[in-house]
Motif scaffolding. Sequence first.
Motif, PDB file in Angstrom:
ATOM      1  N   UNK A 207     -42.454   6.453 -79.642  1.00 23.20           N
ATOM      2  CA  UNK A 207     -42.132   6.794 -80.939  1.00 23.20           C
ATOM      3  C   UNK A 207     -41.259   8.263 -81.137  1.00 23.20           C
ATOM      4  N   UNK A 208     -41.447   9.275 -80.312  1.00 24.78           N
ATOM      5  CA  UNK A 208     -40.505  10.489 -80.284  1.00 24.78           C
ATOM      6  C   UNK A 208     -39.017   9.972 -79.929  1.00 24.78           C
ATOM      7  N   UNK A 209     -38.886   9.045 -78.816  1.00 26.60           N
ATOM      8  CA  UNK A 209     -37.508   8.515 -78.414  1.00 26.60           C
ATOM      9  C   UNK A 209     -37.009   7.695 -79.524  1.00 26.60           C
ATOM     10  N   UNK A 210     -37.684   6.978 -80.463  1.00 30.52           N
ATOM     11  CA  UNK A 210     -37.123   6.623 -81.688  1.00 30.52           C
ATOM     12  C   UNK A 210     -36.405   7.599 -82.511  1.00 30.52           C
ATOM     13  N   UNK A 211     -37.234   8.620 -82.746  1.00 26.61           N
ATOM     14  CA  UNK A 211     -36.711   9.751 -83.626  1.00 26.61           C
ATOM     15  C   UNK A 211     -35.578  10.442 -83.222  1.00 26.61           C
ATOM     16  N   UNK A 212     -35.567  10.547 -81.880  1.00 22.68           N
ATOM     17  CA  UNK A 212     -34.229  11.299 -81.261  1.00 22.68           C
ATOM     18  C   UNK A 212     -33.089  10.192 -81.402  1.00 22.68           C
ATOM     19  N   UNK A 217     -27.933   8.745 -83.375  1.00 25.08           N
ATOM     20  CA  UNK A 217     -26.883   8.009 -83.784  1.00 25.08           C
ATOM     21  C   UNK A 217     -26.018   8.828 -84.898  1.00 25.08           C
ATOM     22  N   UNK A 218     -26.832   9.356 -85.761  1.00 24.19           N
ATOM     23  CA  UNK A 218     -25.883   9.931 -87.012  1.00 24.19           C
ATOM     24  C   UNK A 218     -25.321  11.191 -86.305  1.00 24.19           C
ATOM     25  N   UNK A 219     -25.387  11.828 -85.257  1.00 25.66           N
ATOM     26  CA  UNK A 219     -24.608  12.918 -84.804  1.00 25.66           C
ATOM     27  C   UNK A 219     -23.397  11.930 -84.191  1.00 25.66           C
ATOM     28  N   UNK A 220     -23.430  10.908 -83.579  1.00 27.49           N
ATOM     29  CA  UNK A 220     -22.483  10.348 -82.932  1.00 27.49           C
ATOM     30  C   UNK A 220     -21.495   9.736 -84.079  1.00 27.49           C
ATOM     31  N   UNK A 257     -23.208  18.892 -84.019  1.00 32.24           N
ATOM     32  CA  UNK A 257     -23.930  19.769 -83.028  1.00 32.24           C
ATOM     33  C   UNK A 257     -25.420  20.316 -83.469  1.00 32.24           C
ATOM     34  N   UNK A 258     -25.608  20.448 -84.689  1.00 32.82           N
ATOM     35  CA  UNK A 258     -27.025  20.659 -85.281  1.00 32.82           C
ATOM     36  C   UNK A 258     -27.851  19.443 -84.932  1.00 32.82           C
ATOM     37  N   UNK A 259     -27.364  18.146 -85.317  1.00 32.44           N
ATOM     38  CA  UNK A 259     -28.146  17.090 -85.257  1.00 32.44           C
ATOM     39  C   UNK A 259     -28.344  16.697 -83.838  1.00 32.44           C
ATOM     40  N   UNK A 260     -27.234  16.872 -82.712  1.00 37.37           N
ATOM     41  CA  UNK A 260     -27.448  16.689 -81.389  1.00 37.37           C
ATOM     42  C   UNK A 260     -28.707  17.682 -80.680  1.00 37.37           C
ATOM     43  N   UNK A 261     -28.609  18.972 -81.325  1.00 36.08           N
ATOM     44  CA  UNK A 261     -29.723  19.893 -80.699  1.00 36.08           C
ATOM     45  C   UNK A 261     -30.947  19.360 -81.176  1.00 36.08           C
ATOM     46  N   UNK A 262     -31.328  18.807 -82.405  1.00 35.20           N
ATOM     47  CA  UNK A 262     -32.472  18.427 -82.398  1.00 35.20           C
ATOM     48  C   UNK A 262     -32.902  17.254 -81.633  1.00 35.20           C
ATOM     49  N   UNK A 263     -31.949  16.420 -81.675  1.00 38.71           N
ATOM     50  CA  UNK A 263     -32.309  15.279 -80.984  1.00 38.71           C
ATOM     51  C   UNK A 263     -32.444  15.276 -79.338  1.00 38.71           C
ATOM     52  N   UNK A 264     -31.737  16.391 -78.789  1.00 31.47           N
ATOM     53  CA  UNK A 264     -31.760  16.867 -77.358  1.00 31.47           C
ATOM     54  C   UNK A 264     -33.191  17.279 -77.130  1.00 31.47           C
ATOM     55  N   UNK A 265     -33.815  18.187 -77.969  1.00 31.18           N
ATOM     56  CA  UNK A 265     -35.033  18.777 -77.973  1.00 31.18           C
ATOM     57  C   UNK A 265     -35.936  17.578 -77.940  1.00 31.18           C
ATOM     58  N   UNK A 266     -35.913  16.582 -78.702  1.00 28.14           N
ATOM     59  CA  UNK A 266     -36.666  15.421 -78.881  1.00 28.14           C
ATOM     60  C   UNK A 266     -36.660  14.599 -77.511  1.00 28.14           C
TER      61      UNK A 266
END
Length: 352
Positions: A207-212, A217-220, A257-266
Amino acid sequence: MTPSIATILAPQLTPTVDEASLALASNANMALYASMIAYTLAMLMFAWHLAARSAQVAATETADREEVLVGSAGTTGAGSSSAGGPVSSAAGLTESGQESEASRQRGNIALMLTYLATALLVGSVVLRGFAVARPPWGNMFEFATASAAAVGLTYSVLAKRNRWQWLGVFIVSPVLLTLGLSLAVLYTEAGELMPALKSYWLAIHVGVAFISVGFFTIAAAIGMVYLVRLRREEKPPAKRSFIESLPSSAALERTAYSLNMVAFILWTFTLIAGSIWAKQAWGAYWQWDPKEVWTFVIWTVYAAYMHGRATAGVDLRRSMYIALVGFVCVIINFTLVNLVSTFVGMHNYSGM
């Protein structure tokens, strides 16, 4: 006494649990088809929205040229810079609130259609979960649809607040492609889980993998737009398009960068949770399973991006290329690693 026809048919008229599950699975499929129709309409409307933005940029550029011609006698007018060059408001079209009414209306309609499509897709995933009485990502078909739902939901939450209608076509198109491939190539009937997947960690870890992945995807998508925007800022084209109506390259880079940071933490949590689950299921935190390896590869690439981005004097363009390489690794992890026999290990989600 001879039993009546109604008595004979009574057991057949009472739905069994399996029949109820099949009905839920069928409704899930119907919701999925409806979602694809709505996403298709949204994609077309988003494209029409960008066409209106291009028209607005062209109109603004024409007005700038006319003002420059009027002020060419030597005065510095409103349409020219202190150096005598044109000042185009098109570059700040959305930031300065000068978006045309046609563009705004089309973007809002496209966004409403995206909300509808995403709601239908989330409903499809939920119905599939009720049909199988478990988290609905036990095979590749469920994996793909749930991932697409995560991307659509993440965009829907962020789009209205940030006025990201211009980004919609770059998000909806891959979501629609994923859903089409999941139905045409990956479809699997509702069924039981593999024994190794029967754990509460399936809901948490995946589930967390999906969110990340939704944030990745949006960051890319924003990262790719950033590279195009930066190139056109460095070498202005003879003919402008909707690209000039987007936020500046600097703003796009900060957002990515902000979106990738959130995704990286997840994703870091995903990696840790996966190791804990592996210990419970296989007796070891690490087994060099292909899925484990690629999860770590993704983490490493994005860690390199984060480190490079935080380094003073770094070339932001090169950092973005690293982030996009990381997203390619995400795609490989969710496709080839699950489908190609060379990569098949203890993880096997394909259901094929």
